[in-house]
Design a protein around this motif. Structure first.
Motif: not given
Lengths: 174, 355
Positions: A7-8, A61, A146, B191, B222, B226, B228
């Motif tokens: 995801a990142s 990212r 997270h 995310c 999802w 932000d 996305k």
């Protein structure tokens, strides 16, 4: 879904992975060893996580996201290895390990609360992960959410149930 | 800069203090301070990539437009002259195969309203005869860590982009889980929690056909803090030999292409007597039998027990041998939720979610 957190991963600046390795290797191995209870496996898991980061560094990212990526990769890697170990245990005969007693003594000698660690090991893996990330890594509920890909509400309830189970296992010990 | 969370200022439960101290002592004892990281050989093939020049993407886009326009003009010319289109260099010499049991339209996942693309190539991949839509090719897949957690994987997609993966499942490497994005037990994280609240929605769930075999189809969206959006679609053939066709870029076009691949490819037949690799549901009956017990479940859909839906009236039977399960594995009660993991021959793990 690939094992490590994708995801990142988007096009951004790359982090200095060897520097991260030098700075965070020990803390991540300690995190892993608390999850898998075995130093060689923990080291392998952490090494895999760094290699994975190195291979994907150009897509990260931001350099600041590297540690979160590593932490996720380590937790996922530990879970994967625990499951693999469960499969192996069923197919490989268990041989008595004479080092266990000596290791136990050593733990006692340096003041490890073996009763608490043993109680922790009886909890479901997800519960162990939440408690280790909360009380060893000192992560916030949002950071744990997270890392584990779950909601903060789940983190809160899992931590609460985990502590209650520990309390029950330890006989109401405080 | 390293930001470390400030310890809680409120008085901590003594149990929490004890746990914190126990973890610290255990971690320090296992990996003492003098221990230094071993030398690591960074993979040479993964050296840092130079940033993509800003002019590259517009140039590629322009070239694509030219190529597509040329293709359309060529097709129109052939159509006017009534000539047969020449076979592409990768086209098969025979028509695309029909799957043994093509899915009915009602059970197919929804795609776009676009017409079905024509097959341009058929490949033999991982034991599967894979039919690809126009413009799609097979590519090498590079995965973090150098390997797939679920089995040998290949990448499919249009042009240079890898949008769909096809993997042959190896359940002993990582337990299969059809209710999780990726098809194996993991914690998918699309995310960044720091961006704000995220939402995950299961849009579609159905039993469909993939290459003539029954597959669990799931389609999630999802939505990150932000804004996305990540669309994930996957077909999991959860019986040996198992396969997964999945995409983390499953927009309508990609889903249409996946539908095409599913309908026109051919998987090897199911192994006789093979045990489904994953199942979950509510226990309807449990009876002692042989070296363990027989279990029947109502299959459910959903990745979290709080989200499970049980609209399927059928029950599914399993025999669980206690010798095949981990020592101390729980025995579920009637009515309780269970997840079953198998190696294709026998159930090897039983999980009672929340238990």
């Amino acid at each position: 879904m690939i094992a490590t957190p994708t995801a990142s991963l988007v096009d951004r600046t790359a982090p200095d992975v060897p520097a991260l390795y030098a700075a965070h290797w020990r803390s991540l191995v300690r995190l892993a060893v608390l999850l898998v209870d075995d130093v060689p496996t923990a080291e392998d898991t952490v090494q895999d996580a760094f290699i994975s980061l190195y291979r994907n560094q150009a897509r990260l990212r931001a350099p600041e996201a590297a540690l979160a990526y590593l932490r996720q990769a380590v937790v996922n890697g530990c879970r994967s290895r625990l499951r693999h170990r469960a499969v192996v245990r069923k197919t490989v005969p268990v041989v008595a390990d004479d080092s266990t007693g000596a290791q136990q003594d050593a733990f006692d000698a340096v003041g490890v609360d073996t009763e608490m660690i043993a109680a922790l090991r009886t909890l479901p893996p997800r519960m162990q992960e939440v408690l280790v990330l909360r009380y060893w890594s000192d992560l916030s509920e949002a950071q744990i959410a997270h890392t584990l890909g779950i909601s903060t509400g789940s983190v809160k309830s899992t931590a609460h149930r985990g502590l209650e189970k520990l309390r029950s296992t330890l006989g109401g010990a405080r | 800069m390293t930001i470390r969370q400030i310890p809680p200022t409120v008085a901590e439960d003594p149990l929490e203090t004890r746990l914190r101290a126990a973890l610290r002592a255990q971690a320090t004892q296992s990996v003492p301070d003098p221990r230094y990281p071993p030398l690591i050989e960074w993979p040479e093939s993964a050296t840092r990539r130079a940033p993509r020049p800003p002019w590259l993407m517009p140039l590629v886009a322009a070239a694509s437009v030219v190529a597509i326009t040329a293709g359309i003009v060529a097709m129109q010319t052939w159509g006017r002259t009534g000539a047969q289109a020449p076979a592409a260099s990768t086209a098969p010499s025979v028509a695309p195969p029909s799957p043994p049991s093509a899915p009915s339209a009602s059970t197919l996942p929804t795609g776009t309203s676009a017409s079905t693309p024509a097959t341009t190539a058929v490949h033999q991949l991982l034991g599967v005869r894979v039919a690809l839509p126009t413009g799609w090719v097979v590519k090498d897949l590079v995965l973090p860590g150098g390997g797939s957690p679920i089995g040998t994987t290949v990448c499919l997609g249009p042009g240079a982009e890898c949008v769909v993966t096809l993997a042959r499942l190896e359940p002993t490497r990582n337990p299969v889980d059809v209710e999780t994005e990726g098809g194996y037990l993991s914690n998918p994280a699309y995310c960044d929690a720091a961006d704000g609240p995220q939402k995950r929605v299961l849009n579609e769930a159905a039993d469909v056909a993939l290459g003539g075999r029954t597959a669990d189809y799931r389609f999630w969206t999802w939505t990150c803090g932000d804004r996305k959006v990540h669309d994930i679609a996957q077909y999991v053939v959860a019986a040996p030999v198992g396969y997964i066709l999945s995409s983390e870029k499953a927009d309508a076009g990609t889903r249409a292409a996946m539908t095409f691949i599913a309908a026109n490819s051919v998987l090897p037949p199911a192994e006789p007597g093979g045990v489904r690799l994953y199942d979950q549901g509510l226990v309807r009956s449990i009876v002692a039998a042989g070296d363990g017990y027989d279990l029947s479940i109502d299959r459910t859909v959903g990745s979290s027990v709080n989200e499970w839906t049980n609209s399927n009236p059928a029950t599914y039977a399993y025999h669980l041998s206690t010798s095949a399960l981990p020592q101390g594995a729980p025995v579920p009660a009637k009515g309780s939720p269970v997840q079953l993991f198998s190696d294709g021959v026998k159930v090897t793990q039983l999980v009672i979610p929340g238990g």
